[in-house]
Structures are given as structure tokens and as C-alpha cells.
Design a protein around this motif. Structure first.
Motif, PDB file in Angstrom:
ATOM      1  N   THR A 115       0.834  -1.194   0.000  1.00 53.03           N
ATOM      2  CA  THR A 115       0.000   0.000   0.000  1.00 53.03           C
ATOM      3  C   THR A 115       0.872   1.249   0.000  1.00 53.03           C
ATOM      4  OG1 THR A 115      -0.126   0.095   2.415  1.00 53.03           O
ATOM      5  CG2 THR A 115      -1.836  -1.180   1.269  1.00 53.03           C
ATOM      6  N   PHE A 116       0.235   2.370  -0.298  1.00 52.10           N
ATOM      7  CA  PHE A 116       0.948   3.654  -0.219  1.00 52.10           C
ATOM      8  C   PHE A 116      -0.021   4.716   0.273  1.00 52.10           C
ATOM      9  CE2 PHE A 116      -0.776   3.253  -4.479  1.00 52.10           C
ATOM     10  CZ  PHE A 116      -1.284   4.511  -4.790  1.00 52.10           C
ATOM     11  N   MET A 143      -3.913   3.661  -0.321  1.00 52.09           N
ATOM     12  CA  MET A 143      -4.210   3.071  -1.626  1.00 52.09           C
ATOM     13  C   MET A 143      -3.406   1.780  -1.796  1.00 52.09           C
ATOM     14  SD  MET A 143      -6.032   5.750  -2.420  1.00 52.09           S
ATOM     15  CE  MET A 143      -6.377   6.063  -4.144  1.00 52.09           C
ATOM     16  N   GLU A 144      -3.851   0.942  -2.709  1.00 48.35           N
ATOM     17  CA  GLU A 144      -3.148  -0.308  -2.981  1.00 48.35           C
ATOM     18  C   GLU A 144      -2.283  -0.180  -4.228  1.00 48.35           C
ATOM     19  OE1 GLU A 144      -5.872  -3.510  -3.401  1.00 48.35           O
ATOM     20  OE2 GLU A 144      -6.338  -3.640  -1.266  1.00 48.35           O
ATOM     21  N   GLY A 151      -0.943  -3.678 -14.296  1.00 45.34           N
ATOM     22  CA  GLY A 151      -0.553  -2.719 -15.320  1.00 45.34           C
ATOM     23  C   GLY A 151      -1.344  -1.432 -15.295  1.00 45.34           C
ATOM     24  N   GLU A 152      -2.198  -1.247 -14.295  1.00 47.09           N
ATOM     25  CA  GLU A 152      -2.986  -0.026 -14.182  1.00 47.09           C
ATOM     26  C   GLU A 152      -2.785   0.577 -12.796  1.00 47.09           C
ATOM     27  OE1 GLU A 152      -6.952  -0.039 -16.039  1.00 47.09           O
ATOM     28  OE2 GLU A 152      -6.611  -2.151 -16.476  1.00 47.09           O
ATOM     29  N   GLY A 153      -3.298   1.821 -12.632  1.00 38.91           N
ATOM     30  CA  GLY A 153      -3.098   2.498 -11.360  1.00 38.91           C
ATOM     31  C   GLY A 153      -1.613   2.693 -11.093  1.00 38.91           C
ATOM     32  N   LEU A 154      -1.224   2.550  -9.836  1.00 38.89           N
ATOM     33  CA  LEU A 154       0.196   2.593  -9.488  1.00 38.89           C
ATOM     34  C   LEU A 154       0.680   1.151  -9.412  1.00 38.89           C
ATOM     35  CD1 LEU A 154       2.139   4.902  -9.106  1.00 38.89           C
ATOM     36  CD2 LEU A 154       1.869   4.700  -6.643  1.00 38.89           C
ATOM     37  N   HIS A 155       1.277   0.707 -10.496  1.00 35.14           N
ATOM     38  CA  HIS A 155       1.680  -0.691 -10.659  1.00 35.14           C
ATOM     39  C   HIS A 155       3.044  -0.902 -10.007  1.00 35.14           C
ATOM     40  CE1 HIS A 155       2.128  -4.549 -12.932  1.00 35.14           C
ATOM     41  NE2 HIS A 155       3.401  -4.244 -12.823  1.00 35.14           N
ATOM     42  N   ARG A 156       3.133  -1.959  -9.200  1.00 33.80           N
ATOM     43  CA  ARG A 156       4.413  -2.303  -8.562  1.00 33.80           C
ATOM     44  C   ARG A 156       4.805  -3.713  -9.009  1.00 33.80           C
ATOM     45  NH1 ARG A 156       6.476  -0.201  -3.083  1.00 33.80           N
ATOM     46  NH2 ARG A 156       8.455  -1.304  -2.787  1.00 33.80           N
ATOM     47  N   SER A 157       6.048  -3.860  -9.425  1.00 32.70           N
ATOM     48  CA  SER A 157       6.507  -5.162  -9.900  1.00 32.70           C
ATOM     49  C   SER A 157       7.887  -5.454  -9.328  1.00 32.70           C
ATOM     50  CB  SER A 157       6.561  -5.193 -11.428  1.00 32.70           C
ATOM     51  OG  SER A 157       7.494  -4.253 -11.928  1.00 32.70           O
ATOM     52  N   VAL A 158       8.213  -6.732  -9.338  1.00 31.83           N
ATOM     53  CA  VAL A 158       9.518  -7.202  -8.863  1.00 31.83           C
ATOM     54  C   VAL A 158      10.230  -7.842 -10.040  1.00 31.83           C
ATOM     55  CG1 VAL A 158      10.725  -8.686  -7.236  1.00 31.83           C
ATOM     56  CG2 VAL A 158       8.563  -7.615  -6.564  1.00 31.83           C
ATOM     57  N   ASP A 159      11.422  -7.385 -10.314  1.00 32.17           N
ATOM     58  CA  ASP A 159      12.216  -7.928 -11.411  1.00 32.17           C
ATOM     59  C   ASP A 159      12.724  -9.310 -11.029  1.00 32.17           C
ATOM     60  OD1 ASP A 159      13.962  -8.494 -13.476  1.00 32.17           O
ATOM     61  OD2 ASP A 159      14.876  -6.509 -13.495  1.00 32.17           O
ATOM     62  N   PRO A 160      12.360 -10.357 -11.772  1.00 35.81           N
ATOM     63  CA  PRO A 160      12.830 -11.700 -11.415  1.00 35.81           C
ATOM     64  C   PRO A 160      14.334 -11.863 -11.560  1.00 35.81           C
ATOM     65  CG  PRO A 160      11.727 -11.739 -13.542  1.00 35.81           C
ATOM     66  CD  PRO A 160      11.482 -10.377 -12.955  1.00 35.81           C
ATOM     67  N   ALA A 161      14.971 -10.948 -12.293  1.00 25.77           N
ATOM     68  CA  ALA A 161      16.417 -11.063 -12.493  1.00 25.77           C
ATOM     69  C   ALA A 161      17.219 -10.716 -11.252  1.00 25.77           C
ATOM     70  CB  ALA A 161      16.862 -10.173 -13.657  1.00 25.77           C
ATOM     71  N   ASP A 162      16.711  -9.750 -10.436  1.00 26.32           N
ATOM     72  CA  ASP A 162      17.513  -9.309  -9.292  1.00 26.32           C
ATOM     73  C   ASP A 162      16.683  -8.965  -8.055  1.00 26.32           C
ATOM     74  OD1 ASP A 162      16.355  -6.846  -9.941  1.00 26.32           O
ATOM     75  OD2 ASP A 162      18.143  -6.110 -10.956  1.00 26.32           O
ATOM     76  N   GLY A 163      15.384  -9.102  -8.113  1.00 24.52           N
ATOM     77  CA  GLY A 163      14.543  -8.841  -6.955  1.00 24.52           C
ATOM     78  C   GLY A 163      14.262  -7.384  -6.678  1.00 24.52           C
ATOM     79  N   ARG A 164      14.704  -6.465  -7.523  1.00 20.02           N
ATOM     80  CA  ARG A 164      14.429  -5.051  -7.303  1.00 20.02           C
ATOM     81  C   ARG A 164      12.965  -4.730  -7.593  1.00 20.02           C
ATOM     82  NH1 ARG A 164      19.906  -4.285  -9.734  1.00 20.02           N
ATOM     83  NH2 ARG A 164      21.210  -3.165  -8.224  1.00 20.02           N
ATOM     84  N   HIS A 165      12.428  -3.730  -6.860  1.00 20.92           N
ATOM     85  CA  HIS A 165      11.048  -3.305  -7.013  1.00 20.92           C
ATOM     86  C   HIS A 165      10.978  -2.034  -7.859  1.00 20.92           C
ATOM     87  CE1 HIS A 165       8.965  -5.662  -3.634  1.00 20.92           C
ATOM     88  NE2 HIS A 165      10.206  -6.130  -3.714  1.00 20.92           N
TER      89      HIS A 165
END
Length: 828
Positions: A38-39, A100-101, A106-120
Motif C-alpha cells: 500500500t501507499f 491506496m493499494e 498494469g494499471e493504477g500505481l503498478h508495482r513489480s519485482v524484477d525476477p532477475a535481481d529482486g528489485r522493485h
């Protein structure tokens, strides 16, 4: 059955709210550092009101507090994304504090984790109605206002937004006030991005991508920035108004649903456009055309924005036309119109001939959810074609005088189609009623055919809307020796005479200057296999394929006739475009030519194995004869992999025994593994080992496609769990799983999932929404189950008013696709 917890804004509501309100400013504070889920979002809105009741849009996990003009509002009054307001006449101030969540769709404020290095990483996608999941707002395109953002982020992150900004303390970012923006343009791109900075003509340029793509972004930067600078120069030559939004940043982001989004000052693009392997020239063109398209939007859409979604063509059709035009005129991609003919034209023609056809303008978007469905080939390619015709009719002087008047009259405001045509009339265009009525406000596409026995061109309008349209285009007459000539024709009524020699092959609309479905006459179609090896003109070859594809799709050509043209033409192709197999498009009408041949025409042939073998031999021959290291060789070899039936050959290539000049890089190895998986020649354990050896984003996505392609029950159940949301995966993995699942030749294994699709689809609205909901339905639709029962069940579910709107639209479109495939198969 609709699972959305929020109300979609109705057009009538937008009109009422616009009449009552003027928004002065937004001041938004976001805390992105306190949680991965959340943020915090605090929004201060200053607005003028006529007084009375209205509402602000807010899609929050938790409303902490809200104060209007100093008075506290009841958080419990927030209902389905709307917070009621009782405003006073004059100036009002609303302050909303909410939790907020972060989203993962891919919409709103999208947060993802890179499988290559774990960075957000985080990015904002506010289109179409996702802005309220980031901040409280009056979410409609005609309530523009400037924005000021204050962002707290982890200390190793950078933050880029619609306006220039700086880090004023560790993890604290202050962005300047933006120009007035519609809510759907607002974005932030935050994370430990790899950044590249440049400058052109006084404009600071930026690029960013995930750290794991740093080397690849550095390698691609010169090409991307060169195209950007060239397009800027040409747009500045054509338009009176210079670029108006400060810096120009292009952020390549993961799990992006569209090709790109034109956010002023900070365009977001899907990060597969950062190439991690050698790509064809066609792929480079597609990226460049996206760059040009989004830059065109900085004028068409961003400076002047449609008042409502029924005029979305004012954004997309113009960006499509101007992007292609500028790309062809001032960049190395001078064949842009030819490549666009291969890549985009059928997308629009099939949509316009199908059940989802709608007018280019005034498309009846009653609410924001419905409007999203009309971002299709009609709004892009048909609208672009109409503008190309209009420019030819008016000439540049009048065309751009009208456009520049339009920008000046509605600078940082909103406008309608009527406003634009009034500007053209003031510029001297005269009466354009035939354009608005014949091309923009009516739906459907005319079919044009050549009747050889009577030597006439015949126009057949769509039965649902048989409006009279005038077609002006070039016809090509090709002699048996391959010599040819163009002839300008005008088709005003139902027929017009055309004299041709008895043996001439006739092609229609060879320069894509009209909008029509071309039917090849039998004599012309039969002559093409002999002619194609002798036709060298690139535009003419593209026209051949446009005519052939339209003829198969609309019923005047058979798979055997199409395969005969393909096997004759492929060995002599000098462009990689007709050979390319890069898009893995989710929409069947957006398939590249080779994808269309291999995934659609081959399975519909009387003898699919023979058809595939013929194509494979042709692609292999072209790969062997092409210059080593060329993109023609690469495209030919990729297509040879996709059509291969020899497990021994595939294993040898996977082991490195590829032709000289071909690099067996990660992408090519996964292409080989996926084909082996579809043939049942590799097991799940081996695929998992390859993923573990190189756990990049590319590997993760392609691993999903390969696993889902395996011809066994366990693999199909694995893929189906992703469709159901039992296993939550990022968008690109979900797409790959869906597209891998329904392999031609595996119908016995997937038969049980036909029933499951229709039973399970409505429930997907409980865990998906927006763009991804209908896209996932398309990816997992049983497109290899070609039965009348599938058509009937799709249409029955599409007629269910309780089903979410976007799913109903998707089902109607796919039912039509299955019906047309059944019709093609019946002609074999």
C-alpha cells in the motif's frame, strides 16, 4: 456477474459535473516507502463550483479522512469509488487522505519485482479510469488542472513525473507544477531505474529501464534518441506550437498492457522495446513508430484533449497518421507506410467488418468502461486512413493551417470533432460533410472487387449501414512478365469500368490510399504464385499480401491458394517484414504475416502437415540464401523454427548448430524450446532447468509459454490456474500461458477446457478488472475449437447483460473469428 466494486462514470454525469465545476489545481503527496502493498495518498484539490451536490472519484483501500472547506466528511459515505460532496458556490478546497493499494495489473500505481535481481519498480497508468486508485480526483478528460507532486520513496529510488523534479532530501522528491492535464495523463515512474540523459533543441531528454536492462538500454539509446530528435524537429516544423511540457522522458516499464502511453513529459512504453537479443528491422520499426506515435500525442491529445471518449479518434487516429508520416519523411524508417500495411491494416479492416464495428467519431461511449473497448483498429488505422485521404484532398497548407488553428483555439483545453472541422473550414477546406458523414460517423467497411467478365470494379457496402462513399485509389495491372503500371481510379457509385488486358493481374488500393476490403478475382489470385518471384517493388508486394489476406478473411480465397502464394514469395523476400515472427499478438487480427500463415492458415488447410512443411521449406530456403547476419536471415530462421516438425533439427539448433550469422541468444533458445515443447519433445523439468540457469524477465515469460505449450494434462492445468487467478502472475506471464495453451494439434488434450472456459470466464471478473480482464479472456479463449457450439455459446454469453461489458465485447469479437475460421475451413 460483474465483479467490479466501482461505478463507471456515465457520459451524462460527466456533462453535469463539467457544467458545475472548474478545477484550479491538484497538490498530491504520495508515500511509496512505507509498504510494498500500500501507499499513502494525500490530495488537495482547489476548484470552483456553481454550488450543490457532486462527487469526487476515489478507489482506496481505506479512506483515512476527508475535509471539504474545513468540514469533516464521513468516510463511510464513500460508495463504489465515489465520495459525495456538498459544495459551496465559488472556491472550494477538498483534502483527502487515503491508503491506496499498489496494483499488479498494469494499471493504477503498478508495482513489480524484477525476477532477475529482486528489485522493485513502480509506475503510474491512469488511463482509462485508474487515476482514482492513485489519488482523489474528478476523473474525466474535460476537467483539466495543473498538478504538483511530492513523493517519499526509498532512498535508492529515482522519481520522474509529468513535470521536472528533484530530490530535496534523501528519498524526498519535489516535482514542479505541471501544465494543465487530464487525469488520465498523470503518471509517476519510481524505482532504482537505470537512467540516460540527453538534450535536443533545448529539451532535456531522458530514458529509463530496469537495472537488469541497463546494458541493453545503453546499446539502444542512440537509435531511440535519434528517432526522438528527428521527430521533434519535424513536428516543430509542421506545428506552430512547440512542445509544451518541459522535459521529455521515455520510461520502458514492465507488464505494460498497451504499447505505450502518451503521458505529457513522461511517456511510458512496454519494456520489451528494450531489445535483449538481435531483432529484425521490423521490430526496430515498430519501436520507432511507437516513439513517433507517442510524440505526436504531445500535440494531439495532450495540448488539446477530447472532451469525452466518443472523440478519442482525435487522439489516436491523428497520432497514428502523424507518427507514420513523420517516421517515413525524416527518419531511417522511410518504408514506414509499407511496414504499417503489414503490421496494422488488417487489424482495422477486420474490426470494421465484424460485430464490434463502430463509427470512428461519435462512437457511442456511454461510459468510461465502454469507451475502453473502442481503442481498437478502427480508432487507430481506419481513422489514420481517413486523415491520410483528407490530407491528400486538402494539401498540407490547408490541412496544417486547420490543425494549428485547432491547437491555438483549445490550448490546454478540450475540443470536439466539430471544433476541429470548424478550424479546417476557417482554413479554407470548404464543406467536409462527406468526410464526417461518409467516413467518420458511419461504421463498416466497403468491399471492392474486380469483375473480370464485365471489366468493372464493384463496391459492396456493409448491409447494416450502406452509406455512399467515394473511393480514390491506385489499381495495379501486372502483366505475365512481371511488368506493371499504376492506374488512378475513382469509385463513386456501385460500379466503375476498368479496361485490362486478358492476362493482367489486378491488385486494388496498392498505396493504401482508401479504406476497403479488397477481393482478388480468381484469375489474379491464380497468377500470383508465378508473379511474386518477379515483383520487386516493396509497396506492390505489401499490396499483394493485403489483398490476399482480405480475400481469405472475407471468403474469396482458400488456404491452399494462400499457401501457394506464400511458398512462391518467401524464398525471394528482400524485407524481413513478411518473414517476421515477433509480435505474439493477443488479437488474432494483429498477427504479423508469418504468424497469420502459421497459426491460422496452416491449421485451416486441408492437409495442415503438408502446408506447414511447404512453409518450413520456403523459410529455411530464405534463411540459407540470405546474407549471413542480416535481419532477413534472422526472420527467415525464426520462421523456420516456428514451422519445424523435425525434432532432430530443433535439438541440433538448440545445441548451437545454427546457420553462420545467426546468434543462438537467449530469445532464440526459448523459441526453440517452445517449439520442442509443443511437439512434446522436451519435458517440464528441462524447461525449469533452463529458467533456473538464466532467470531473466525474458526467460520467465517464455518459460510460461513453453510450459503451457506442452501436450499434457498437467501443463494445461498449470496454465488454467493462472487464468483462474489461483496462481497470480504478472501480465506478460499470463499472456504467455494463455497463448501457449491452445496449440493446434492438441485439441484432444484441451477439449475439456472448452467447457471450462465458458463456465469459468464470468468468475474472472472477481479478481481482474479493466484492461487485463478482457485481454485475459482473449488469451485463454479456445480458438482451436472450431465448432458451431463454440460460436453459439460465445454469442449467448456475450448477450448476457449481467456479464462485465468488456467480456461481452471480447466474446462477440472472438465468436466472429471462430465463425470466419469455420467458413475458411469449409472451403478447403
Amino acid at each position: 456477474m460483474s465483479g467490479s466494486p466501482y461505478l463507471s462514470l456515465q457520459h451524462r454525469e460527466a456533462i453535469e459535473r463539467r457544467a458545475a465545476l472548474d478545477v484550479t489545481s491538484y497538490d498530491v503527496s504520495l508515500d511509496l516507502a512505507s509498504s510494498d502493498e500500500t501507499f499513502g495518498s494525500r490530495t488537495r484539490i482547489v476548484f470552483d463550483s456553481a454550488g450543490g451536490s457532486t462527487f469526487v472519484d476515489l478507489k482506496a483501500r481505506h479512506l483515512v479522512s476527508a475535509r471539504l472547506n474545513g468540514s469533516t466528511l464521513d468516510p463511510a459515505s464513500l460508495d463504489r469509488g465515489r465520495l459525495p460532496l456538498s459544495t459551496q458556490p465559488g472556491v472550494n478546497e477538498l483534502v483527502v487522505d487515503a491508503v491506496m493499494e499498489f496494483r499488479t495489473d498494469g494499471e493504477g500505481l503498478h508495482r513489480s519485482v524484477d525476477p532477475a535481481d529482486g528489485r522493485h519498480y513502480v509506475y503510474g497508468m491512469s488511463f482509462m479510469d485508474a487515476a482514482p486508485s492513485i489519488f482523489a480526483c474528478f476523473d474525466q478528460p474535460d476537467l483539466k488542472a495543473p498538478y504538483t507532486f511530492h513523493v517519499t520513496a526509498p532512498r535508492d529510488w529515482t522519481v520522474v513525473g509529468n513535470a521536472p523534479g528533484e530530490q530535496v532530501a534523501p528519498g524526498v522528491w519535489e516535482l514542479e507544477q505541471s501544465q494543465p492535464l487530464s487525469t488520465y495523463f498523470v503518471t509517476l515512474v519510481a524505482g532504482p531505474w537505470h537512467l540516460i540523459s540527453s538534450e535536443h533543441d533545448g529539451i532535456r531528454l531522458g530514458l529509463s529501464a530496469r537495472q537488469s536492462l541497463a546494458a541493453e538500454l545503453e546499446a539502444d539509446a542512440e537509435e531511440i534518441l535519434t528517432v526522438t530528435a528527428q521527430c521533434f524537429d519535424e513536428f516543430h516544423r509542421l506545428f506552430d506550437e512547440r512542445y509544451a511540457f518541459g522535459d521529455y522522458h521515455q520510461a520502458f516499464v514492465p507488464d505494460f498492457n498497451a504499447g505505450a502511453m502518451e503521458n505529457p513529459g513522461c511517456v511510458t512504453l512496454r519494456d520489451p522495446y528494450v531489445f535483449t537479443s538481435k531483432m529484425t528491422r521490423g521490430a526496430h520499426h515498430l519501436r520507432a513508430s511507437t516513439v513517433a506515435h507517442e510524440l505526436a500525442h504531445q500535440w494531439f491529445g495532450n495540448i488539446t484533449t477530447p472532451a469525452w471518449w466518443d472523440d478519442l479518434w482525435l487522439n489516436e487516429s491523428f497520432a497514428e497518421y502523424m507518427g507514420n508520416r513523420v517516421l517515413a519523411d525524416v527518419t531511417e524508417f522511410d518504408d514506414a507506410w509499407i511496414r504499417t500495411s503489414y503490421q496494422r491494416r488488417q487489424w482495422g479492416l477486420i474490426a470494421d467488418a465484424g460485430p464490434s464495428t463502430h463509427p470512428v467519431a461519435g462512437n457511442g461511449a456511454t461510459d468510461a468502461v465502454a469507451a475502453l473497448q473502442d481503442f481498437d483498429g478502427i480508432s487507430y488505422t481506419k481513422g489514420s486512413s481517413v486523415l491520410k485521404q483528407l490530407n491528400a484532398r486538402l494539401g498540407d497548407d490547408v490541412f496544417f493551417a486547420g490543425v494549428n488553428d485547432h491547437f491555438a483555439s483549445h490550448r490546454f483545453g478540450n475540443a470536439t470533432m466539430h471544433d476541429l472541422f470548424s478550424s479546417w473550414e476557417r482554413a479554407g477546406a470548404g464543406d467536409l460533410g462527406d468526410v464526417t458523414q461518409g467516413w467518420l460517423r458511419t461504421s463498416g467497411v466497403d468491399t471492392v472487387s474486380f469483375d473480370r467478365s464485365r471489366e468493372v470494379l464493384r463496391r459492396t457496402p456493409p448491409a447494416a449501414d450502406p452509406v455512399a462513399r467515394r473511393h480514390s485509389f491506385s489499381l495495379a495491372r501486372i502483366a505475365a512478365d512481371g511488368s506493371w503500371r499504376r492506374e488512378a481510379v475513382s469509385l463513386d457509385g456501385a460500379e466503375t469500368p476498368v479496361e485490362v488486358d486478358a492476362g493482367d493481374t489486378v491488385l486494388l488500393d496498392v498505396d493504401d490510399t482508401s479504406w476497403l476490403v479488397a477481393h482478388l478475382d480468381p484469375t489474379s489470385l491464380a497468377a500470383l504464385p508465378d508473379l511474386m518471384p518477379r515483383l520487386e517493388d516493396a509497396a506492390l508486394r505489401a499490396a499483394v499480401w493485403d489483398n490476399v489476406r482480405s480475400s481469405l478473411e472475407s471468403g474469396s480465397a482458400t488456404p491452399a491458394e494462400v499457401i501457394a502464394v506464400a511458398t512462391a514469395s518467401i524464398p525471394g523476400e528482400t524485407s524481413d517484414e513478411p518473414l517476421s515472427f515477433n509480435s505474439h499478438a493477443s488479437d488474432p487480427s494483429k498477427l504479423l504475416l508469418t504468424e497469420w500463415l502459421t497459426s491460422k492458415v496452416v491449421p485451416l488447410s486441408a492437409d495442415p502437415a503438408s502446408a506447414r512443411a511447404g512453409l518450413h521449406a520456403a523459410y529455411a530456403q530464405r534463411a540459407a540464401s540470405a546474407e549471413p547476419g542480416s535481419t532477413v536471415q534472422l526472420a527467415g530462421f525464426q520462421a523456420a523454427i516456428e514451422t519445424a516438425s523435425s525434432v532432430a533439427d530443433l535439438i541440433a539448433w538448440l545445441g548451437g548448430a545454427v546457420p553462420a550469422g545467426v546468434e543462438a541468444d537467449l530469445a532464440l533458445r526459448w523459441r526453440l524450446l517452445t517449439r520442442l515443447a509443443a511437439l512434446g519433445a522436451v519435458d517440464r523439468a528441462a524447461l525449469d532447468e533452463h529458467l533456473a540457469a538464466e532467470p531473466t524477465a525474458v526467460s520467465t515469460i517464455q518459460h510460461a509459454r513453453a510450459v503451457a505449450s506442452l501436450p499434457d494434462a498437467e501443463a494445461k492445468a498449470w496454465a488454467w490456474d493462472r487464468f483462474l487467478g489461483v496462481v497470480d502472475v504478472p501480465n506478460y506471464e499470463l499472456q504467455s500461458a494463455g497463448q501457449g495453451m491452445w496449440q493446434p494439434g492438441q485439441e484432444e488434450i484441451t477439449a475439456a477446457y472448452v467447457d471450462r472456459f465458458f463456465a469459468d470466464l464470468p468468475g474472472t471478473a472477481s479478481h481482474r478488472s479493466g484492461w487485463l480482464l478482457s485481454e485475459a479472456a482473449g488469451w485463454f479463449f479456445p480458438l482451436t475449437a472450431l465448432t458451431e457450439d463454440v460460436v453459439a455459446r460465445s454469442e449467448a454469453l456475450a448477450a448476457d447483460e449481467g456479464l462485465e461489458t468488456s467480456l461481452r465485447r471480447q466474446l462477440a469479437v472472438l465468436a466472429d473469428e471462430v465463425r470466419r475460421r469455420i467458413a475458411v475451413r469449409s472451403r478447403t
